[in-house]
Design an enzyme around this catalytic site. Sequence first.
Site, short mmCIF file in Angstrom:
data_model
loop_
_atom_site.label_atom_id
_atom_site.label_comp_id
_atom_site.label_asym_id
_atom_site.label_seq_id
_atom_site.Cartn_x
_atom_site.Cartn_y
_atom_site.Cartn_z
N SER A 156 0.83 -1.20 0.00
CA SER A 156 0.00 0.00 0.00
C SER A 156 0.87 1.26 0.00
O SER A 156 1.64 1.49 -0.92
CB SER A 156 -0.97 -0.05 1.19
OG SER A 156 -2.00 0.91 1.06
N ASP A 286 -10.13 -4.86 -4.42
CA ASP A 286 -9.52 -3.90 -3.51
C ASP A 286 -10.34 -2.62 -3.53
O ASP A 286 -10.38 -1.91 -4.54
CB ASP A 286 -8.07 -3.63 -3.94
CG ASP A 286 -7.28 -2.82 -2.93
OD1 ASP A 286 -7.88 -1.96 -2.26
OD2 ASP A 286 -6.06 -3.03 -2.84
N HIS A 315 -8.08 -5.31 -0.01
CA HIS A 315 -6.81 -4.59 0.12
C HIS A 315 -5.86 -5.31 1.07
O HIS A 315 -4.69 -5.49 0.76
CB HIS A 315 -7.09 -3.17 0.62
CG HIS A 315 -5.88 -2.29 0.62
ND1 HIS A 315 -5.19 -1.95 -0.53
CD2 HIS A 315 -5.23 -1.65 1.63
CE1 HIS A 315 -4.19 -1.16 -0.23
NE2 HIS A 315 -4.18 -0.96 1.08
#
Length: 335
Positions: A156, A286, A315
């Site tokens: 991320s 996601d 995610h």
Amino acid sequence: MIEAEAVSTAVSTGLSRRTVLSAAFGAAATAAAVPAVIRPAKAETASSTTSDTLGVTTMGSRIITRDGVEIYYKDWGSKESPVVVLSHGWPLSSDSWEAQAFHLASNGFRVITHDRRGHGRSSQPWDGNDMDHYADDLADLINALDLKDIFLAGFSTGGGEITRYIGRHGTSRIAKAGLISAVPPLMVKTDSNPGGLPKEVFDGLQAASLKDRSKLYRDIASGPFFGFNRPGAVASQGMIDSFWLQGMMGGHKNTYDSIVAFSQTDFTEDLKKFDVPTLIIHGDDDQIVPIDAAARASKQLVPSATLKVYPGAPHGITDTHKDQLNADLLEFARS
């Protein structure tokens, strides 16, 4: 912050991923003004023996960066083993990588994970909560520990950090790279990035953080981050609690600023500098970092990269799909 039920309703009515993410993050009220930037006190001068680590010193499981910020890190596995460095997501800490770090260290690798400035057990400077500083902190850590031939991977926001690291510091110490549910090349919608998310989404995140960041973290974790807002999903209270705890360990100003850093930094030119084998992994459900504007766009900028898509995955695949991710990272690290 819209609750998980509202997001599930949005999904069931067939709205776009962008709409779902906007609902997940919430159309919050106008963010309060941020206090004027205050320069931190001048740090004590740290000794160094090489130009690469000028102004950097180590002390146990911490380093002091060139600008006086204390960075906490973990060093697992044999010091003689091949090195993997893992960079975490917002608003988390190195603890979010523990399943992968344990697996890789148990299978013959030395694994370094660190808490980004302002997160976890690292110090909370008022300034420097941006990708350039994150990347330079990472460079200080790598140089201080004299790490070489690294498999460098980021999750991320951490994917942005390692991408900016390569953009600013090159790949002389890097053998392989990994982008896991990563934010590059650019999250926010612009004229040149029409597939991005409206800036108002991230303004709403910042407003929600100022209003009640504890609730914000619980809402994200219990909803879109792990996909617990999806019909039929079985929520893990442990995952929710861990996300919340890691987030609340971070500094208020630091995590607030980091929302701009991860959403509005353009990594396009950094990705063009990738010249090492690269693995991109992303879930196609996601809701936080939609795959088309992230992994698939990054693949276009790094054509030689290997893209692995996890069908139906959210995610937070470091937890929800940890066995699959562990196996894929180990295979790539060994290749």
